[in-house]
Design a protein around this motif. Structure first.
Motif, PDB file in Angstrom:
ATOM      1  N   GLU A  41       0.808  -1.144   0.070  1.00  0.00           N
ATOM      2  CA  GLU A  41       0.033  -0.012  -0.032  1.00  0.00           C
ATOM      3  C   GLU A  41       0.772   1.191  -0.157  1.00  0.00           C
ATOM      4  O   GLU A  41       0.436   2.280  -0.574  1.00  0.00           O
TER       5      GLU A  41
ATOM      6  N   GLU B 287       0.080   4.463  -2.369  1.00  0.00           N
ATOM      7  CA  GLU B 287       0.013   5.836  -2.162  1.00  0.00           C
ATOM      8  C   GLU B 287       0.837   6.413  -2.781  1.00  0.00           C
ATOM      9  O   GLU B 287       0.756   7.815  -3.066  1.00  0.00           O
TER      10      GLU B 287
ATOM     11  N   LYS C 120      -0.141   7.491  -6.203  1.00  0.00           N
ATOM     12  CA  LYS C 120      -1.305   8.448  -6.358  1.00  0.00           C
ATOM     13  C   LYS C 120      -0.547   9.859  -6.108  1.00  0.00           C
ATOM     14  O   LYS C 120      -1.401  10.736  -6.789  1.00  0.00           O
TER      15      LYS C 120
END
Length: 323
Positions: free
Chosen positions: A312, A316, A319
């Motif tokens: 994750e 992130e 993003k």
């Protein structure tokens, strides 16, 4: 003379030939007779078994696919099929078996170990979906194939000011989409581990449009997302909600092919060598892997029970960098 059989099973992956080469040459170095079993468990039941020597694996380290070929076998999944496989191995005097493949292949190896065959598994799958190892053979090559495709598609995407959806493999594991998307500078990455709605993707597209960027790259793991019909459903949603021009590229089996990267060749060579060492040590029902850049081994049943931990943090980061 003691003997080792080696087979490749399930989906092929770049680097499998390097692993075969390592098993054959390490085995011969230590005085074993080596048998190649063609077409996986199907070929085992059909007795497609050949003796291999040093020249059998000459000039294959750079080749994609698998010289032993691969197939799936429903018959082997039955108790009768596995018992027949053991009888055939005994007939040829094959006491040890190295299985190169994914979780389904490892399950088969585990069942054979319960019937007395010494089995060792080597992870060969482009999906990188085996939790016990940091990397599987073929993942790095497939990822670089996708990155190359992203770069080419970005050229035409920017020329025509389009949104391009690039569908990659990894139905239950988003590693290929995640890392190729991060390395390829994708604006949106869609993976099975993280839910994302088309509204959020539209918002990202509009954000980039406001700063003058009229094209976007979306990397989508096949089957990921809550869109009807996958990439087609996402395309329809985006066109309906934002009126953007959208194209889909499904990379498909091109991801499986090609000459393996240096990383995959080295990884496969280390794992093949270690698999034979485990046989020499009298181990069985083990799988080889790599953790923190060190070659490891683990019980097959334990390895298959572990759940994948999605990265994750990298998701992130992707993003943040795509704003």
């Amino acid at each position: 003379m003691k003997s080792i059989g080696v087979l490749t099973s399930g989906g092929d992956a770049p680097g499998m030939n390097a692993a075969i080469r390592a098993v054959v040459r390490t085995g011969i170095f230590y005085g074993y007779k080596i048998y190649g079993i063609e077409r996986g468990y199907r070929g085992l039941l059909d007795e497609e078994i050949i003796e291999m020597d040093l020249s059998s694996v000459g000039d294959i380290i750079q080749r994609g696919g698998t010289i032993l070929k691969s197939s799936r076998c429903e018959e082997f999944k039955t108790p009768e099929g596995r018992e027949a496989a053991v009888e055939i191995l005994e007939k040829y005097g094959i006491e040890n078996l190295v299985v190169i493949g994914g979780d389904g292949s490892f399950n088969g190896a585990n069942e054979l170990s319960k019937l007395g065959v010494h089995t060792i598994g080597i992870p060969g799958t482009i999906d990188n979906d085996l939790a016990y190892t940091d990397y599987t053979i073929g993942f790095d090559t497939a990822m670089n194939t996708i990155i190359d495709a992203i770069s080419k598609i970005r050229d035409t995407s920017s020329s025509h000011e389009r949104v391009n959806i690039i569908e990659v493999m990894g139905r239950n594991c988003g590693d290929l989409a995640l890392y190729s998307g991060l390395a390829g500078g994708a604006e949106t990455i869609v993976v099975p581990e993280i839910e994302i709605k088309s509204d959020e993707i539209v918002k990202r597209i509009r954000t980039t449009q406001k700063r003058g960027k009229k094209h976007s790259i979306i990397v989508l793991a096949e089957g990921a997302g809550s869109f009807v019909n996958g990439a087609i459903g996402l395309k329809n949603d985006l066109m309906e909600k934002d009126g953007v021009d959208v194209r889909i590229t499904v990379l498909g089996h091109v991801q499986r092919g090609g000459s393996p990267s240096a990383f995959d060749r080295i990884l496969a060579s280390k794992m093949g060598n270690r698999a034979v060492e485990l046989i020499i040590e009298g181990k069985t029902a083990k799988v080889v892997g790599i953790k923190n850049n060190e070659t490891i081994d683990m019980d097959i049943s334990e390895a298959l029970s572990l759940e994948n931990n999605f990265d994750e943090e990298s998701y992130e980061i992707a993003k943040v960098l795509s704003i």
